[in-house]
Design a protein around this motif. Sequence first.
Motif, PDB file in Angstrom:
ATOM      1  N   ALA A  49       0.861  -1.189   0.000  1.00 51.67           N
ATOM      2  CA  ALA A  49       0.000   0.000   0.000  1.00 51.67           C
ATOM      3  C   ALA A  49       0.897   1.239   0.000  1.00 51.67           C
ATOM      4  O   ALA A  49       1.899   1.294   0.715  1.00 51.67           O
ATOM      5  N   HIS A  50       0.512   2.206  -0.815  1.00 53.05           N
ATOM      6  CA  HIS A  50       1.286   3.435  -0.975  1.00 53.05           C
ATOM      7  C   HIS A  50       0.334   4.617  -0.865  1.00 53.05           C
ATOM      8  O   HIS A  50      -0.847   4.507  -1.202  1.00 53.05           O
ATOM      9  N   PRO A  51       0.816   5.776  -0.419  1.00 47.19           N
ATOM     10  CA  PRO A  51      -0.062   6.936  -0.301  1.00 47.19           C
ATOM     11  C   PRO A  51      -0.703   7.305  -1.642  1.00 47.19           C
ATOM     12  O   PRO A  51      -0.083   7.147  -2.698  1.00 47.19           O
ATOM     13  N   ALA A  52      -1.921   7.784  -1.585  1.00 38.81           N
ATOM     14  CA  ALA A  52      -2.582   8.288  -2.795  1.00 38.81           C
ATOM     15  C   ALA A  52      -1.696   9.380  -3.384  1.00 38.81           C
ATOM     16  O   ALA A  52      -1.062  10.148  -2.665  1.00 38.81           O
ATOM     17  N   GLY A  53      -1.632   9.419  -4.687  1.00 34.19           N
ATOM     18  CA  GLY A  53      -0.814  10.427  -5.339  1.00 34.19           C
ATOM     19  C   GLY A  53       0.620   9.994  -5.580  1.00 34.19           C
ATOM     20  O   GLY A  53       1.388  10.740  -6.190  1.00 34.19           O
ATOM     21  N   THR A  54       1.001   8.796  -5.105  1.00 38.19           N
ATOM     22  CA  THR A  54       2.348   8.312  -5.389  1.00 38.19           C
ATOM     23  C   THR A  54       2.485   8.148  -6.902  1.00 38.19           C
ATOM     24  O   THR A  54       1.666   7.472  -7.520  1.00 38.19           O
ATOM     25  N   PRO A  55       3.503   8.757  -7.502  1.00 42.24           N
ATOM     26  CA  PRO A  55       3.666   8.644  -8.960  1.00 42.24           C
ATOM     27  C   PRO A  55       3.900   7.192  -9.387  1.00 42.24           C
ATOM     28  O   PRO A  55       4.513   6.416  -8.655  1.00 42.24           O
ATOM     29  N   LYS A  67      -7.279   3.776  -4.731  1.00 42.69           N
ATOM     30  CA  LYS A  67      -8.339   4.007  -3.757  1.00 42.69           C
ATOM     31  C   LYS A  67      -8.316   5.490  -3.400  1.00 42.69           C
ATOM     32  O   LYS A  67      -7.431   6.220  -3.837  1.00 42.69           O
ATOM     33  N   ASP A  68      -9.274   5.943  -2.595  1.00 46.24           N
ATOM     34  CA  ASP A  68      -9.318   7.354  -2.213  1.00 46.24           C
ATOM     35  C   ASP A  68      -8.058   7.809  -1.481  1.00 46.24           C
ATOM     36  O   ASP A  68      -7.547   8.899  -1.726  1.00 46.24           O
ATOM     37  N   HIS A  69      -7.554   6.967  -0.569  1.00 41.63           N
ATOM     38  CA  HIS A  69      -6.459   7.393   0.295  1.00 41.63           C
ATOM     39  C   HIS A  69      -5.160   6.631   0.066  1.00 41.63           C
ATOM     40  O   HIS A  69      -4.172   6.879   0.766  1.00 41.63           O
ATOM     41  N   CYS A  70      -5.158   5.690  -0.864  1.00 39.18           N
ATOM     42  CA  CYS A  70      -3.939   4.932  -1.103  1.00 39.18           C
ATOM     43  C   CYS A  70      -3.956   4.297  -2.496  1.00 39.18           C
ATOM     44  O   CYS A  70      -4.978   4.317  -3.178  1.00 39.18           O
ATOM     45  N   ARG A  71      -2.817   3.763  -2.861  1.00 44.64           N
ATOM     46  CA  ARG A  71      -2.685   2.992  -4.102  1.00 44.64           C
ATOM     47  C   ARG A  71      -2.198   1.605  -3.688  1.00 44.64           C
ATOM     48  O   ARG A  71      -1.161   1.467  -3.044  1.00 44.64           O
ATOM     49  N   LEU A  72      -2.946   0.579  -4.048  1.00 46.40           N
ATOM     50  CA  LEU A  72      -2.585  -0.789  -3.733  1.00 46.40           C
ATOM     51  C   LEU A  72      -1.892  -1.400  -4.944  1.00 46.40           C
ATOM     52  O   LEU A  72      -2.348  -1.236  -6.072  1.00 46.40           O
ATOM     53  N   VAL A  73      -0.807  -2.122  -4.703  1.00 47.02           N
ATOM     54  CA  VAL A  73      -0.093  -2.784  -5.783  1.00 47.02           C
ATOM     55  C   VAL A  73      -0.040  -4.285  -5.474  1.00 47.02           C
ATOM     56  O   VAL A  73       0.468  -4.697  -4.438  1.00 47.02           O
ATOM     57  N   PHE A  74      -0.626  -5.066  -6.377  1.00 44.33           N
ATOM     58  CA  PHE A  74      -0.616  -6.512  -6.270  1.00 44.33           C
ATOM     59  C   PHE A  74       0.474  -7.036  -7.194  1.00 44.33           C
ATOM     60  O   PHE A  74       0.482  -6.725  -8.386  1.00 44.33           O
ATOM     61  N   ARG A  75       1.385  -7.843  -6.658  1.00 43.99           N
ATOM     62  CA  ARG A  75       2.437  -8.444  -7.467  1.00 43.99           C
ATOM     63  C   ARG A  75       2.249  -9.951  -7.460  1.00 43.99           C
ATOM     64  O   ARG A  75       2.298 -10.588  -6.426  1.00 43.99           O
ATOM     65  N   TRP A  76       1.997 -10.496  -8.647  1.00 42.04           N
ATOM     66  CA  TRP A  76       1.727 -11.928  -8.813  1.00 42.04           C
ATOM     67  C   TRP A  76       2.968 -12.617  -9.325  1.00 42.04           C
ATOM     68  O   TRP A  76       3.394 -12.383 -10.440  1.00 42.04           O
ATOM     69  N   PRO A  77       3.565 -13.505  -8.521  1.00 37.98           N
ATOM     70  CA  PRO A  77       4.743 -14.246  -8.989  1.00 37.98           C
ATOM     71  C   PRO A  77       4.400 -15.039 -10.249  1.00 37.98           C
ATOM     72  O   PRO A  77       3.314 -15.588 -10.375  1.00 37.98           O
ATOM     73  N   GLY A  78       5.314 -15.085 -11.168  1.00 35.93           N
ATOM     74  CA  GLY A  78       5.131 -15.865 -12.365  1.00 35.93           C
ATOM     75  C   GLY A  78       4.377 -15.160 -13.464  1.00 35.93           C
ATOM     76  O   GLY A  78       4.115 -15.744 -14.511  1.00 35.93           O
ATOM     77  N   THR A  79       4.001 -13.899 -13.253  1.00 37.33           N
ATOM     78  CA  THR A  79       3.298 -13.170 -14.301  1.00 37.33           C
ATOM     79  C   THR A  79       4.130 -12.008 -14.778  1.00 37.33           C
ATOM     80  O   THR A  79       5.030 -11.569 -14.116  1.00 37.33           O
TER      81      THR A  79
END
Length: 79
Positions: A49-55, A67-79
């Motif tokens: 999870a990273h603050p909203a507005g993170t470049p 999201k309104d207050h954060c940016r979620l990053v999902f990292r899928w192994p093997g993709t």
Amino acid sequence: MVQSEEWVVHAYGEQGPKLAERLAATVRAWDRHVRADDNDKHADPALTAHPAGTPDDLLPAGDVLDKDHCRLVFRWPGT
């Protein structure tokens, strides 16, 4: 040892069902091709999870959900 985990997807809003199906399809593909018992390079997905507005260039590689207050990053192994 057999380990079983369950993912549950709840989606809201106009695009919710489409997003939920996309996430469920990604999890099913990962389960079949990456997490498979015969895969000796088994790895679990990571979520950060990273603050909203993170470049974008400061985010790790992965699928981004804003999201309104954060940016979620999902990292899928093997993709």
